[in-house]
Design a protein around this motif. Structure first.
Motif, PDB file in Angstrom:
ATOM      1  N   SER A 159       0.818  -1.220   0.000  1.00  0.00           N
ATOM      2  CA  SER A 159       0.000   0.000   0.000  1.00  0.00           C
ATOM      3  C   SER A 159       0.847   1.263   0.000  1.00  0.00           C
ATOM      4  N   GLY A 160       2.152   1.135   0.260  1.00  0.00           N
ATOM      5  CA  GLY A 160       2.905   2.382   0.414  1.00  0.00           C
ATOM      6  C   GLY A 160       4.388   2.227   0.252  1.00  0.00           C
ATOM      7  N   ARG A 161       5.059   2.576   1.330  1.00  0.00           N
ATOM      8  CA  ARG A 161       6.521   2.681   1.377  1.00  0.00           C
ATOM      9  C   ARG A 161       7.250   1.491   0.746  1.00  0.00           C
ATOM     10  N   GLY A 162       6.843   0.300   1.096  1.00  0.00           N
ATOM     11  CA  GLY A 162       7.446  -0.882   0.468  1.00  0.00           C
ATOM     12  C   GLY A 162       8.778  -1.292   1.047  1.00  0.00           C
ATOM     13  N   SER A 163       9.035  -0.965   2.309  1.00  0.00           N
ATOM     14  CA  SER A 163      10.335  -1.360   2.861  1.00  0.00           C
ATOM     15  C   SER A 163      10.405  -2.870   3.085  1.00  0.00           C
ATOM     16  N   ASN A 164       9.279  -3.504   3.383  1.00  0.00           N
ATOM     17  CA  ASN A 164       9.290  -4.970   3.482  1.00  0.00           C
ATOM     18  C   ASN A 164       9.527  -5.596   2.111  1.00  0.00           C
ATOM     19  N   LEU A 165       8.906  -5.012   1.098  1.00  0.00           N
ATOM     20  CA  LEU A 165       9.152  -5.491  -0.267  1.00  0.00           C
ATOM     21  C   LEU A 165      10.648  -5.381  -0.587  1.00  0.00           C
ATOM     22  N   LEU A 214       1.259 -10.361   1.665  1.00  0.00           N
ATOM     23  CA  LEU A 214       0.770  -9.033   2.027  1.00  0.00           C
ATOM     24  C   LEU A 214       1.892  -8.343   2.803  1.00  0.00           C
ATOM     25  N   ALA A 215       2.524  -7.377   2.144  1.00  0.00           N
ATOM     26  CA  ALA A 215       3.665  -6.685   2.754  1.00  0.00           C
ATOM     27  C   ALA A 215       3.262  -5.226   2.976  1.00  0.00           C
ATOM     28  N   GLY A 216       2.479  -5.006   4.030  1.00  0.00           N
ATOM     29  CA  GLY A 216       1.994  -3.653   4.280  1.00  0.00           C
ATOM     30  C   GLY A 216       0.806  -3.312   3.403  1.00  0.00           C
ATOM     31  N   PHE A 217      -0.033  -4.290   3.138  1.00  0.00           N
ATOM     32  CA  PHE A 217      -1.250  -4.062   2.338  1.00  0.00           C
ATOM     33  C   PHE A 217      -2.355  -3.684   3.313  1.00  0.00           C
ATOM     34  N   MET A 218      -2.744  -2.404   3.264  1.00  0.00           N
ATOM     35  CA  MET A 218      -3.629  -1.867   4.301  1.00  0.00           C
ATOM     36  C   MET A 218      -5.084  -1.877   3.852  1.00  0.00           C
ATOM     37  N   ARG A 219      -5.559  -3.063   3.584  1.00  0.00           N
ATOM     38  CA  ARG A 219      -6.951  -3.169   3.167  1.00  0.00           C
ATOM     39  C   ARG A 219      -7.483  -4.517   3.619  1.00  0.00           C
ATOM     40  N   ASN A 255       0.793 -12.750   5.716  1.00  0.00           N
ATOM     41  CA  ASN A 255       0.766 -11.334   6.070  1.00  0.00           C
ATOM     42  C   ASN A 255       1.802 -11.076   7.150  1.00  0.00           C
ATOM     43  N   ILE A 256       2.327  -9.837   7.155  1.00  0.00           N
ATOM     44  CA  ILE A 256       3.154  -9.433   8.305  1.00  0.00           C
ATOM     45  C   ILE A 256       2.408  -8.360   9.070  1.00  0.00           C
ATOM     46  N   HIS A 257       2.370  -8.540  10.387  1.00  0.00           N
ATOM     47  CA  HIS A 257       1.636  -7.598  11.245  1.00  0.00           C
ATOM     48  C   HIS A 257       2.604  -7.062  12.301  1.00  0.00           C
ATOM     49  N   PRO A 258       2.568  -5.750  12.546  1.00  0.00           N
ATOM     50  CA  PRO A 258       3.555  -5.165  13.469  1.00  0.00           C
ATOM     51  C   PRO A 258       3.175  -5.278  14.941  1.00  0.00           C
ATOM     52  N   SER A 259       2.952  -6.482  15.408  1.00  0.00           N
ATOM     53  CA  SER A 259       2.801  -6.731  16.850  1.00  0.00           C
ATOM     54  C   SER A 259       3.024  -8.216  17.084  1.00  0.00           C
ATOM     55  N   VAL A 307      10.807  -2.224  15.453  1.00  0.00           N
ATOM     56  CA  VAL A 307       9.971  -3.342  14.977  1.00  0.00           C
ATOM     57  C   VAL A 307      10.157  -3.523  13.468  1.00  0.00           C
ATOM     58  N   LEU A 308      10.211  -2.408  12.748  1.00  0.00           N
ATOM     59  CA  LEU A 308      10.349  -2.502  11.288  1.00  0.00           C
ATOM     60  C   LEU A 308      11.652  -3.213  10.901  1.00  0.00           C
ATOM     61  N   ALA A 309      12.722  -2.887  11.616  1.00  0.00           N
ATOM     62  CA  ALA A 309      14.005  -3.550  11.339  1.00  0.00           C
ATOM     63  C   ALA A 309      13.854  -5.059  11.557  1.00  0.00           C
ATOM     64  N   MET A 310      13.068  -5.429  12.549  1.00  0.00           N
ATOM     65  CA  MET A 310      12.829  -6.854  12.790  1.00  0.00           C
ATOM     66  C   MET A 310      11.959  -7.459  11.684  1.00  0.00           C
ATOM     67  N   GLU A 311      10.963  -6.706  11.220  1.00  0.00           N
ATOM     68  CA  GLU A 311      10.132  -7.190  10.104  1.00  0.00           C
ATOM     69  C   GLU A 311      11.017  -7.541   8.908  1.00  0.00           C
ATOM     70  N   HIS A 312      12.018  -6.681   8.682  1.00  0.00           N
ATOM     71  CA  HIS A 312      12.888  -6.875   7.516  1.00  0.00           C
ATOM     72  C   HIS A 312      13.763  -8.117   7.641  1.00  0.00           C
TER      73      HIS A 312
HETATM   74  C1  GRF Z   1       4.700  -2.596   8.206  1.00  0.00           C
HETATM   75  O1  GRF Z   1       4.918  -2.170   9.505  1.00  0.00           O
HETATM   76  C2  GRF Z   1       3.753  -3.778   8.189  1.00  0.00           C
HETATM   77  O2  GRF Z   1       3.920  -4.620   9.265  1.00  0.00           O
HETATM   78  C3  GRF Z   1       2.423  -3.068   8.278  1.00  0.00           C
HETATM   79  O3  GRF Z   1       2.555  -1.959   7.436  1.00  0.00           O
HETATM   80  C4  GRF Z   1       3.922  -1.563   7.398  1.00  0.00           C
HETATM   81  C5  GRF Z   1       4.335  -1.536   5.964  1.00  0.00           C
HETATM   82  O4  GRF Z   1       5.602  -0.990   5.780  1.00  0.00           O
HETATM   83  N1  GRF Z   1       1.342  -3.966   7.951  1.00  0.00           N
HETATM   84  P1  GRF Z   1       6.343  -1.088   4.378  1.00  0.00           P
HETATM   85  O5  GRF Z   1       5.380  -0.563   3.311  1.00  0.00           O
HETATM   86  O6  GRF Z   1       6.719  -2.508   4.131  1.00  0.00           O
HETATM   87  O7  GRF Z   1       7.534  -0.182   4.521  1.00  0.00           O
END
Ligand code: GRF
Length: 216
Positions: A13-19, A86-91, A107-111, A170-175
């Motif tokens: 949905s946005g930034r795409g840092s997980n992508l 789903l990498a930050g897909f906000m829908r 999906n990845i969820h930040p908690s 948390v984001l660094a951990m997601e990555h």
């Molecule tokens: C991440 O924190 C993810 O867990 C959440 O939305 C954010 C997406 O970040 N669902 P990015 O677009 O991957 O930078």
């Protein structure tokens, strides 16, 4: 002989840092398309730069939810994915769409689920004065943020943290976590046959389902 890598479609949905983390991890899989529900998502540019087909499916064009999900499903299936990420897909996706990708959508969820489903997870973690926080990769089911947990990444919550600092940790951990899970999946080490998904090591023994703090 050409070995075909498993095919993955990534929704953002946005930034795409997980992508970016997924693409940068040299995983034995092929990201065959990136789809965004928001125009101008930086992640789309990132994918284009790597020669990955991208698509934008904006809710403005398809205000009816079922109509949107039908289009999304058709768009995804065009690329014949083995897995949808789903990498930050906000829908929120409709139950029928989720069922269509049963056991094929992560999906990845930040908690650290089941704590803090939904939005504003970092603020809620701070408000709740928890000592540890983190992120979760889970299979997507009809229950919002409620599908079977595959793996979790744990980070400390420091007394000095504000929301942005905690979000960054948390984001660094997601990555780290998402590429770890996707590597396991691509190598056939993530299965879900019984009640729960199972991560295995290369030798077949049960693998670690978490990253983070040293337990000793
Ligand atoms: C991440 O924190 C993810 O867990 C959440 O939305 C954010 C997406 O970040 N669902 P990015 O677009 O991957 O930078």
């Amino acid at each position: 002989m050409t070995v075909s890598l498993p095919r993955v479609v990534v929704l953002i949905s946005g930034r795409g840092s997980n992508l970016a983390a997924i693409l940068g991890a040299d995983l034995p899989l092929q990201v065959v398309a990136v789809i965004s529900n928001r125009p101008g998502a930086p992640g789309l540019e990132l994918a284009t730069g790597r020669g990955i087909p991208v698509a934008l499916l904006s809710a403005d064009e398809y205000p009816d939810r079922d109509d949107y999900d039908d289009r999304l499903r058709a768009l995804i299936d065009l690329h014949e994915p083995n897995l949808v990420v789903l990498a930050g897909f906000m829908r929120i996706l409709s139950p029928s769409l989720v069922r269509h990708y049963a056991r094929r959508m992560l999906n990845i969820h930040p908690s650290l689920l089941p704590a803090f489903t939904g939005l504003h997870t970092h603020r809620r973690a701070l408000d709740g004065a928890v000592a540890v926080h983190g992120c979760t990769v889970h299979f997507v089911t009809e229950e919002l943020d409620g599908g079977p947990i595959v793996a979790q990444g744990v980070v400390p919550v420091l007394p000095s943290d504000d929301e942005a600092q905690l979000a960054q940790r948390v984001l660094a951990m997601e990555h780290r976590l998402f590429p770890m899970v996707l590597r396991a999946w691509a190598e056939g080490r993530l299965t879900w046959e019984g009640e729960r998904p199972l991560l295995r090591r290369a030798d077949g023994t049960p693998g670690e389902r978490w990253l983070g703090l040293d337990p000793s």
